[in-house]
Design a protein around this motif. Sequence first.
Motif, short mmCIF file in Angstrom:
data_model
loop_
_atom_site.label_atom_id
_atom_site.label_comp_id
_atom_site.label_asym_id
_atom_site.label_seq_id
_atom_site.Cartn_x
_atom_site.Cartn_y
_atom_site.Cartn_z
N LEU A 59 -95.05 -27.43 20.18
CA LEU A 59 -94.94 -26.34 21.15
C LEU A 59 -95.70 -25.11 20.66
CD1 LEU A 59 -93.79 -25.05 23.71
CD2 LEU A 59 -91.70 -24.55 22.45
N ALA A 60 -95.55 -24.80 19.36
CA ALA A 60 -96.26 -23.64 18.79
C ALA A 60 -97.77 -23.81 18.94
CB ALA A 60 -95.88 -23.47 17.31
N VAL A 61 -98.26 -25.02 18.71
CA VAL A 61 -99.70 -25.28 18.81
C VAL A 61 -100.18 -25.11 20.26
CG1 VAL A 61 -101.47 -27.08 18.64
CG2 VAL A 61 -99.85 -26.74 16.78
N ILE A 62 -99.39 -25.61 21.21
CA ILE A 62 -99.77 -25.45 22.63
C ILE A 62 -99.80 -23.96 23.00
CG2 ILE A 62 -98.98 -25.85 25.00
CD1 ILE A 62 -97.78 -28.53 23.95
N MET A 63 -98.77 -23.22 22.56
CA MET A 63 -98.71 -21.78 22.89
C MET A 63 -99.88 -21.04 22.25
SD MET A 63 -94.60 -21.18 22.50
CE MET A 63 -94.47 -19.51 23.13
N LEU A 64 -100.23 -21.41 21.02
CA LEU A 64 -101.34 -20.74 20.33
C LEU A 64 -102.65 -20.96 21.08
CD1 LEU A 64 -102.38 -19.12 17.92
CD2 LEU A 64 -102.54 -21.25 16.62
N HIS A 65 -102.86 -22.18 21.58
CA HIS A 65 -104.08 -22.45 22.35
C HIS A 65 -104.11 -21.61 23.63
CE1 HIS A 65 -104.72 -25.85 19.67
NE2 HIS A 65 -105.94 -25.93 20.16
N LEU A 66 -102.96 -21.50 24.31
CA LEU A 66 -102.91 -20.69 25.53
C LEU A 66 -103.26 -19.23 25.22
CD1 LEU A 66 -99.73 -22.08 27.33
CD2 LEU A 66 -102.11 -22.40 27.99
N ILE A 67 -102.66 -18.72 24.14
CA ILE A 67 -102.92 -17.32 23.76
C ILE A 67 -104.41 -17.11 23.49
CG2 ILE A 67 -102.55 -15.66 21.89
CD1 ILE A 67 -99.69 -16.99 21.64
N LEU A 68 -105.01 -18.07 22.81
CA LEU A 68 -106.41 -17.89 22.39
C LEU A 68 -107.42 -18.05 23.52
CD1 LEU A 68 -106.38 -19.56 18.88
CD2 LEU A 68 -106.84 -17.18 19.41
N ILE A 69 -107.06 -18.75 24.59
CA ILE A 69 -108.05 -18.91 25.67
C ILE A 69 -107.93 -17.80 26.72
CG2 ILE A 69 -108.31 -21.41 25.38
CD1 ILE A 69 -106.64 -21.77 27.91
N ILE A 70 -106.84 -17.03 26.70
CA ILE A 70 -106.68 -15.98 27.71
C ILE A 70 -107.78 -14.91 27.58
CG2 ILE A 70 -105.20 -14.02 28.38
CD1 ILE A 70 -102.79 -15.82 27.81
N GLY A 71 -108.05 -14.49 26.34
CA GLY A 71 -109.05 -13.43 26.11
C GLY A 71 -110.42 -13.78 26.67
N PRO A 72 -111.03 -14.89 26.23
CA PRO A 72 -112.36 -15.22 26.77
C PRO A 72 -112.35 -15.53 28.26
CG PRO A 72 -111.59 -16.95 25.28
CD PRO A 72 -110.66 -15.79 25.14
N LEU A 73 -111.26 -16.15 28.77
CA LEU A 73 -111.21 -16.42 30.21
C LEU A 73 -111.22 -15.12 31.02
CD1 LEU A 73 -108.70 -19.41 30.59
CD2 LEU A 73 -111.17 -19.42 30.95
N ALA A 74 -110.55 -14.08 30.47
CA ALA A 74 -110.54 -12.78 31.17
C ALA A 74 -111.93 -12.15 31.21
CB ALA A 74 -109.55 -11.84 30.50
N ARG A 75 -112.80 -12.55 30.28
CA ARG A 75 -114.18 -12.05 30.31
C ARG A 75 -114.97 -12.73 31.44
NH1 ARG A 75 -113.99 -8.07 29.56
NH2 ARG A 75 -116.21 -7.78 29.29
N PHE A 76 -114.53 -13.94 31.81
CA PHE A 76 -115.26 -14.68 32.85
C PHE A 76 -114.74 -14.33 34.25
CE2 PHE A 76 -115.68 -17.82 29.25
CZ PHE A 76 -117.00 -17.49 28.99
N THR A 77 -113.44 -14.12 34.38
CA THR A 77 -112.89 -13.81 35.70
C THR A 77 -111.77 -12.77 35.60
OG1 THR A 77 -111.57 -14.68 37.52
CG2 THR A 77 -111.52 -15.96 35.50
#
Lengths: 356, 35
Positions: A59-77
Amino acid sequence: MTNAYTWVQWNTHKRIYDLALVIAIVLYLITFVGLSMLLSQTPEEFSPPILLIRALGTLAVIMLHLILIIGPLARFTPKMNALLYNRRHLGVAFFIVASLHGLLVFAFYGGFGIENPITAVLAGSYRAGGIPFELFGFIALLIFAIMAATSHDFWLANLGHAFWKTMHMGVYIAYTLVLAHMIFGMLQSEHNILYPIIITIGALAVASLHLASAFIEHKKDGHSITNADQSQWVQVCTVDEIKADRAKIVQIENQERIAIFRHDNKLSAVANVCAHQGGPLGEGKIIDGCITCPWHGYQYRPACGQSPPPYTEKIPTYEIKIEGQRVLINPIANEPGTPVDPATVDSPPATGDHNE
Amino acid sequence: MKRAHRKAHLGIWLVLSLALIAMLFAAWSTQGAPQ
Protein backbone atom coordinates in the motif's frame (compact mmCIF):
# COMPACT_ATOMS: atom_id res chain seq x y z
CA MET A 1 -2.64 31.02 3.59
CA THR A 2 -0.46 31.80 6.57
CA ASN A 3 -2.22 33.75 9.25
CA ALA A 4 -2.46 31.61 12.37
CA TYR A 5 -1.02 28.10 12.39
CA THR A 6 -3.09 25.05 13.28
CA TRP A 7 -1.90 21.45 13.58
CA VAL A 8 -3.91 20.31 10.59
CA GLN A 9 -5.29 22.85 8.13
CA TRP A 10 -8.60 21.14 7.57
CA ASN A 11 -11.53 22.51 5.66
CA THR A 12 -14.67 20.73 4.44
CA HIS A 13 -13.01 19.66 1.19
CA LYS A 14 -9.94 18.27 2.96
CA ARG A 15 -12.05 16.48 5.59
CA ILE A 16 -13.99 14.66 2.86
CA TYR A 17 -10.72 13.84 1.08
CA ASP A 18 -9.13 12.49 4.28
CA LEU A 19 -12.20 10.43 5.13
CA ALA A 20 -12.18 8.86 1.66
CA LEU A 21 -8.44 8.22 2.03
CA VAL A 22 -8.84 6.45 5.38
CA ILE A 23 -11.69 4.30 4.00
CA ALA A 24 -9.58 3.38 0.94
CA ILE A 25 -6.60 2.46 3.16
CA VAL A 26 -8.67 0.25 5.47
CA LEU A 27 -10.43 -1.42 2.53
CA TYR A 28 -7.10 -2.16 0.83
CA LEU A 29 -5.62 -3.70 3.98
CA ILE A 30 -8.70 -5.87 4.62
CA THR A 31 -8.86 -6.97 0.97
CA PHE A 32 -5.14 -7.75 0.79
CA VAL A 33 -5.08 -9.81 3.99
CA GLY A 34 -8.41 -11.49 3.23
CA LEU A 35 -7.52 -12.47 -0.33
CA SER A 36 -4.05 -13.64 0.69
CA MET A 37 -5.56 -15.99 3.30
CA LEU A 38 -8.21 -17.24 0.89
CA LEU A 39 -5.93 -17.79 -2.11
CA SER A 40 -2.88 -19.09 -0.29
CA GLN A 41 -2.32 -22.80 -0.91
CA THR A 42 -0.29 -23.13 2.25
CA PRO A 43 -2.00 -20.80 4.71
CA GLU A 44 0.09 -22.02 7.61
CA GLU A 45 3.12 -20.30 6.06
CA PHE A 46 1.55 -16.90 6.47
CA SER A 47 1.03 -15.49 9.89
CA PRO A 48 -1.22 -12.43 10.28
CA PRO A 49 1.76 -10.13 11.10
CA ILE A 50 3.52 -11.13 7.85
CA LEU A 51 0.39 -10.56 5.82
CA LEU A 52 -0.08 -7.17 7.45
CA ILE A 53 3.57 -6.27 6.81
CA ARG A 54 3.07 -7.10 3.13
CA ALA A 55 -0.27 -5.30 2.93
CA LEU A 56 1.17 -2.12 4.49
CA GLY A 57 4.32 -2.33 2.35
CA THR A 58 2.49 -2.72 -0.95
CA LEU A 59 0.00 0.00 0.00
CA ALA A 60 2.85 2.40 0.88
CA VAL A 61 4.48 1.74 -2.50
CA ILE A 62 1.20 2.39 -4.37
CA MET A 63 0.64 5.63 -2.43
CA LEU A 64 4.23 6.76 -3.08
CA HIS A 65 3.77 6.26 -6.83
CA LEU A 66 0.54 8.29 -6.76
CA ILE A 67 2.24 11.10 -4.85
CA LEU A 68 5.15 11.17 -7.29
CA ILE A 69 3.10 11.31 -10.48
CA ILE A 70 0.80 14.15 -9.34
CA GLY A 71 3.51 16.83 -9.73
CA PRO A 72 4.51 16.13 -13.35
CA LEU A 73 0.91 15.41 -14.38
CA ALA A 74 -0.07 18.87 -13.09
CA ARG A 75 2.54 20.32 -15.46
CA PHE A 76 0.76 18.64 -18.38
CA THR A 77 -2.85 19.44 -17.46
CA PRO A 78 -4.32 22.01 -15.02
CA LYS A 79 -7.03 19.46 -14.14
CA MET A 80 -4.47 17.75 -11.89
CA ASN A 81 -4.06 20.89 -9.77
CA ALA A 82 -6.94 19.64 -7.60
CA LEU A 83 -4.78 16.65 -6.64
CA LEU A 84 -1.86 18.95 -5.85
CA TYR A 85 -4.12 20.78 -3.40
CA ASN A 86 -4.46 17.57 -1.35
CA ARG A 87 -1.02 16.08 -1.92
CA ARG A 88 0.27 17.02 1.53
CA HIS A 89 -2.40 14.94 3.29
CA LEU A 90 -1.74 12.02 0.94
CA GLY A 91 1.97 12.35 1.75
CA VAL A 92 1.48 12.28 5.50
CA ALA A 93 -0.97 9.35 5.18
CA PHE A 94 1.66 7.53 3.12
CA PHE A 95 4.26 8.14 5.83
CA ILE A 96 1.94 6.71 8.51
CA VAL A 97 1.36 3.58 6.39
CA ALA A 98 5.09 3.19 5.64
CA SER A 99 5.94 3.71 9.34
CA LEU A 100 3.46 1.04 10.41
CA HIS A 101 5.11 -1.31 7.89
CA GLY A 102 8.55 -0.52 9.35
CA LEU A 103 7.43 -0.74 12.98
CA LEU A 104 5.73 -4.08 12.40
CA VAL A 105 8.86 -5.43 10.70
CA PHE A 106 11.04 -4.34 13.62
CA ALA A 107 8.57 -5.75 16.16
CA PHE A 108 7.97 -9.05 14.34
CA TYR A 109 11.55 -9.89 13.44
CA GLY A 110 12.71 -8.75 16.85
CA GLY A 111 10.44 -11.43 18.30
CA PHE A 112 8.23 -8.73 19.86
CA GLY A 113 10.88 -7.75 22.38
CA ILE A 114 12.94 -10.95 22.61
CA GLU A 115 15.75 -9.72 20.38
CA ASN A 116 17.09 -6.22 19.70
CA PRO A 117 14.87 -5.29 16.73
CA ILE A 118 17.45 -2.98 15.14
CA THR A 119 20.16 -5.63 14.91
CA ALA A 120 17.64 -8.38 14.15
CA VAL A 121 16.38 -6.56 11.06
CA LEU A 122 19.28 -4.48 9.83
CA ALA A 123 22.01 -7.08 10.40
CA GLY A 124 19.96 -9.95 8.99
CA SER A 125 21.07 -9.55 5.38
CA TYR A 126 24.71 -9.04 6.36
CA ARG A 127 24.64 -12.30 8.26
CA ALA A 128 23.06 -14.05 5.29
CA GLY A 129 25.63 -12.53 2.91
CA GLY A 130 22.93 -10.74 0.87
CA ILE A 131 22.30 -7.14 -0.08
CA PRO A 132 21.03 -5.21 2.98
CA PHE A 133 17.65 -4.33 1.49
CA GLU A 134 16.24 -3.57 4.94
CA LEU A 135 18.76 -0.76 5.29
CA PHE A 136 17.52 0.85 2.05
CA GLY A 137 13.98 0.87 3.38
CA PHE A 138 15.12 2.16 6.77
CA ILE A 139 17.05 5.11 5.27
CA ALA A 140 14.11 5.91 2.98
CA LEU A 141 11.80 5.91 6.02
CA LEU A 142 14.10 8.37 7.81
CA ILE A 143 13.96 10.70 4.78
CA PHE A 144 10.17 10.40 4.66
CA ALA A 145 10.03 11.14 8.40
CA ILE A 146 11.86 14.45 7.89
CA MET A 147 9.49 15.33 5.06
CA ALA A 148 6.34 14.41 6.96
CA ALA A 149 7.54 16.38 10.01
CA THR A 150 8.15 19.49 7.87
CA SER A 151 4.97 19.17 5.79
CA HIS A 152 3.41 22.18 7.40
CA ASP A 153 3.15 25.84 6.47
CA PHE A 154 5.00 26.73 9.68
CA TRP A 155 8.14 25.10 8.26
CA LEU A 156 7.55 26.53 4.79
CA ALA A 157 7.37 30.03 6.22
CA ASN A 158 10.32 29.64 8.59
CA LEU A 159 12.67 27.66 6.37
CA GLY A 160 11.76 29.62 3.24
CA HIS A 161 10.14 27.87 0.30
CA ALA A 162 13.43 27.63 -1.67
CA PHE A 163 15.22 25.67 1.09
CA TRP A 164 12.06 23.70 1.89
CA LYS A 165 11.65 22.69 -1.74
CA THR A 166 15.31 21.65 -2.01
CA MET A 167 14.94 19.54 1.11
CA HIS A 168 11.74 17.91 -0.13
CA MET A 169 13.41 16.92 -3.39
CA GLY A 170 14.92 14.22 -1.16
CA VAL A 171 11.73 12.27 -1.90
CA TYR A 172 13.26 11.30 -5.25
CA ILE A 173 16.30 9.77 -3.52
CA ALA A 174 14.01 8.04 -1.03
CA TYR A 175 11.91 6.64 -3.89
CA THR A 176 15.03 5.10 -5.44
CA LEU A 177 15.88 3.56 -2.07
CA VAL A 178 12.35 2.13 -1.82
CA LEU A 179 12.78 0.52 -5.24
CA ALA A 180 16.11 -0.96 -4.11
CA HIS A 181 14.37 -2.15 -0.94
CA MET A 182 11.78 -4.01 -3.06
CA ILE A 183 14.09 -5.32 -5.77
CA PHE A 184 16.75 -6.71 -3.45
CA GLY A 185 14.22 -7.80 -0.84
CA MET A 186 10.75 -8.97 -1.71
CA LEU A 187 11.50 -9.63 -5.37
CA GLN A 188 14.28 -12.10 -4.57
CA SER A 189 11.88 -14.47 -2.86
CA GLU A 190 8.92 -14.08 -5.21
CA HIS A 191 8.80 -16.19 -8.36
CA ASN A 192 5.63 -14.70 -9.80
CA ILE A 193 6.55 -12.73 -12.96
CA LEU A 194 3.81 -10.20 -12.16
CA TYR A 195 5.88 -8.55 -9.40
CA PRO A 196 8.83 -7.40 -11.54
CA ILE A 197 6.40 -6.35 -14.28
CA ILE A 198 4.37 -4.15 -11.89
CA ILE A 199 7.51 -2.64 -10.34
CA THR A 200 8.98 -1.95 -13.79
CA ILE A 201 5.80 -0.25 -15.05
CA GLY A 202 5.62 1.88 -11.89
CA ALA A 203 9.26 2.95 -12.02
CA LEU A 204 9.15 3.72 -15.73
CA ALA A 205 5.94 5.74 -15.31
CA VAL A 206 7.39 7.86 -12.49
CA ALA A 207 10.79 8.38 -14.16
CA SER A 208 9.41 9.12 -17.64
CA LEU A 209 6.78 11.58 -16.36
CA HIS A 210 9.37 13.49 -14.31
CA LEU A 211 11.90 13.49 -17.14
CA ALA A 212 9.30 14.62 -19.68
CA SER A 213 8.06 17.50 -17.50
CA ALA A 214 11.65 18.49 -16.65
CA PHE A 215 12.62 18.54 -20.35
CA ILE A 216 9.55 20.64 -21.23
CA GLU A 217 10.49 23.20 -18.58
CA HIS A 218 14.13 23.08 -19.74
CA LYS A 219 12.97 23.80 -23.29
CA LYS A 220 10.91 26.77 -22.10
CA ASP A 221 13.97 28.11 -20.27
CA GLY A 222 15.87 27.83 -23.56
CA HIS A 223 13.40 30.19 -25.24
CA SER A 224 14.09 33.07 -22.86
CA ILE A 225 14.30 36.68 -24.06
CA THR A 226 17.87 37.90 -24.42
CA ASN A 227 18.97 41.16 -22.84
CA ALA A 228 22.60 41.20 -23.96
CA ASP A 229 23.01 44.97 -23.64
CA GLN A 230 21.56 44.92 -20.10
CA SER A 231 18.86 47.46 -21.05
CA GLN A 232 16.77 48.97 -18.31
CA TRP A 233 13.61 48.16 -20.30
CA VAL A 234 13.08 44.91 -22.18
CA GLN A 235 10.21 44.25 -24.58
CA VAL A 236 8.61 40.99 -23.50
CA CYS A 237 5.30 40.76 -25.43
CA THR A 238 2.48 42.79 -26.91
CA VAL A 239 -0.64 43.94 -25.10
CA ASP A 240 -3.05 41.72 -27.04
CA GLU A 241 -1.16 38.59 -25.96
CA ILE A 242 -2.54 38.97 -22.44
CA LYS A 243 -6.18 38.07 -21.84
CA ALA A 244 -8.42 39.62 -19.22
CA ASP A 245 -7.71 38.45 -15.64
CA ARG A 246 -5.01 36.11 -16.91
CA ALA A 247 -1.27 36.33 -17.34
CA LYS A 248 1.47 35.97 -19.87
CA ILE A 249 4.56 34.25 -18.47
CA VAL A 250 7.83 35.60 -19.82
CA GLN A 251 11.43 34.83 -19.07
CA ILE A 252 14.38 37.09 -19.56
CA GLU A 253 17.68 35.25 -19.96
CA ASN A 254 19.30 34.22 -16.64
CA GLN A 255 16.34 35.58 -14.65
CA GLU A 256 13.39 34.03 -12.88
CA ARG A 257 10.13 33.85 -14.84
CA ILE A 258 7.83 36.87 -14.67
CA ALA A 259 4.01 36.82 -14.83
CA ILE A 260 2.33 39.84 -16.44
CA PHE A 261 -1.32 40.05 -15.34
CA ARG A 262 -4.10 42.06 -16.96
CA HIS A 263 -6.87 43.26 -14.66
CA ASP A 264 -9.30 46.15 -15.16
CA ASN A 265 -7.34 47.05 -18.32
CA LYS A 266 -4.15 47.52 -16.36
CA LEU A 267 -0.96 45.46 -16.55
CA SER A 268 1.12 44.45 -13.54
CA ALA A 269 4.26 42.31 -13.48
CA VAL A 270 5.15 40.02 -10.57
CA ALA A 271 7.45 37.04 -9.98
CA ASN A 272 5.94 33.83 -11.36
CA VAL A 273 6.92 31.94 -8.19
CA CYS A 274 4.38 31.75 -5.36
CA ALA A 275 5.83 32.53 -1.91
CA HIS A 276 4.11 29.44 -0.49
CA GLN A 277 5.43 26.41 -2.41
CA GLY A 278 6.78 28.00 -5.58
CA GLY A 279 3.60 27.43 -7.62
CA PRO A 280 3.38 29.00 -11.12
CA LEU A 281 1.34 32.15 -10.40
CA GLY A 282 1.09 33.04 -14.11
CA GLU A 283 -0.94 29.86 -14.68
CA GLY A 284 -3.50 31.11 -12.19
CA LYS A 285 -6.01 33.90 -12.64
CA ILE A 286 -7.32 37.02 -10.96
CA ILE A 287 -10.06 36.23 -8.46
CA ASP A 288 -11.65 39.00 -6.37
CA GLY A 289 -8.99 41.38 -7.69
CA CYS A 290 -6.13 39.17 -6.50
CA ILE A 291 -3.66 36.94 -8.36
CA THR A 292 -4.60 33.42 -7.21
CA CYS A 293 -2.05 30.60 -7.24
CA PRO A 294 -3.37 27.54 -9.11
CA TRP A 295 -1.77 25.17 -6.60
CA HIS A 296 -3.10 26.14 -3.17
CA GLY A 297 -5.06 29.35 -3.74
CA TYR A 298 -2.58 31.80 -2.15
CA GLN A 299 -3.50 35.33 -3.23
CA TYR A 300 -1.56 38.52 -4.02
CA ARG A 301 -2.57 41.99 -5.10
CA PRO A 302 -1.24 42.56 -8.64
CA ALA A 303 0.03 46.11 -8.06
CA CYS A 304 2.08 45.42 -4.92
CA GLY A 305 2.63 41.65 -4.71
CA GLN A 306 1.25 41.56 -1.17
CA SER A 307 -1.35 39.13 0.14
CA PRO A 308 -4.55 40.84 1.30
CA PRO A 309 -4.76 41.29 5.13
CA PRO A 310 -4.59 39.49 7.48
CA TYR A 311 -2.16 37.41 5.37
CA THR A 312 1.46 38.48 5.10
CA GLU A 313 3.00 36.74 2.07
CA LYS A 314 4.83 38.92 -0.46
CA ILE A 315 6.30 38.36 -3.91
CA PRO A 316 8.68 40.54 -5.96
CA THR A 317 7.20 43.06 -8.39
CA TYR A 318 8.61 44.57 -11.60
CA GLU A 319 8.38 48.03 -13.18
CA ILE A 320 6.23 47.85 -16.29
CA LYS A 321 5.22 50.25 -19.10
CA ILE A 322 3.45 50.16 -22.46
CA GLU A 323 4.71 51.81 -25.66
CA GLY A 324 2.11 51.53 -28.39
CA GLN A 325 1.25 47.83 -28.24
CA ARG A 326 4.60 46.78 -26.82
CA VAL A 327 4.90 45.72 -23.18
CA LEU A 328 8.23 46.56 -21.58
CA ILE A 329 9.60 45.42 -18.24
CA ASN A 330 12.50 46.47 -16.09
CA PRO A 331 14.11 43.04 -15.50
CA ILE A 332 15.48 43.98 -12.08
CA ALA A 333 13.05 42.65 -9.47
CA ASN A 334 11.81 44.94 -6.73
CA GLU A 335 11.85 43.80 -3.12
CA PRO A 336 8.85 41.53 -2.39
CA GLY A 337 5.73 43.56 -1.73
CA THR A 338 6.97 46.79 -3.39
CA PRO A 339 4.04 48.77 -4.91
CA VAL A 340 4.41 49.53 -8.63
CA ASP A 341 2.16 51.73 -10.78
CA PRO A 342 0.30 49.44 -13.22
CA ALA A 343 0.52 50.25 -16.95
CA THR A 344 -2.86 51.29 -18.39
CA VAL A 345 -4.05 49.58 -21.58
CA ASP A 346 -6.03 51.58 -24.16
CA SER A 347 -7.38 48.67 -26.22
CA PRO A 348 -10.13 46.34 -24.92
CA PRO A 349 -8.90 43.01 -23.52
CA ALA A 350 -9.10 39.67 -25.30
CA THR A 351 -11.07 36.95 -23.55
CA GLY A 352 -10.66 33.18 -23.25
CA ASP A 353 -8.31 30.69 -21.69
CA HIS A 354 -5.03 31.68 -20.18
CA ASN A 355 -1.93 31.73 -22.32
CA GLU A 356 1.74 31.27 -21.65
CA MET B 1 9.43 26.51 -9.31
CA LYS B 2 12.52 28.63 -9.26
CA ARG B 3 15.03 28.23 -12.10
CA ALA B 4 17.54 26.49 -9.81
CA HIS B 5 14.91 23.92 -8.79
CA ARG B 6 13.97 23.24 -12.40
CA LYS B 7 17.62 22.56 -13.23
CA ALA B 8 18.04 20.39 -10.13
CA HIS B 9 14.86 18.48 -10.98
CA LEU B 10 16.14 17.63 -14.45
CA GLY B 11 19.62 16.70 -13.17
CA ILE B 12 18.30 14.50 -10.37
CA TRP B 13 15.97 12.58 -12.67
CA LEU B 14 18.65 12.04 -15.31
CA VAL B 15 20.87 10.43 -12.67
CA LEU B 16 18.06 8.54 -10.92
CA SER B 17 16.78 7.16 -14.24
CA LEU B 18 20.15 5.51 -14.81
CA ALA B 19 20.04 4.09 -11.28
CA LEU B 20 16.47 2.85 -11.84
CA ILE B 21 17.41 1.18 -15.13
CA ALA B 22 20.36 -0.54 -13.45
CA MET B 23 18.16 -1.76 -10.60
CA LEU B 24 15.40 -2.93 -12.92
CA PHE B 25 18.00 -4.83 -14.90
CA ALA B 26 19.15 -6.42 -11.65
CA ALA B 27 15.55 -7.22 -10.79
CA TRP B 28 14.92 -9.03 -14.06
CA SER B 29 18.22 -10.88 -14.08
CA THR B 30 18.15 -12.07 -10.49
CA GLN B 31 14.43 -12.41 -9.82
CA GLY B 32 13.78 -15.71 -8.12
CA ALA B 33 17.42 -16.75 -8.30
CA PRO B 34 18.70 -18.65 -5.25
CA GLN B 35 20.39 -16.36 -2.73
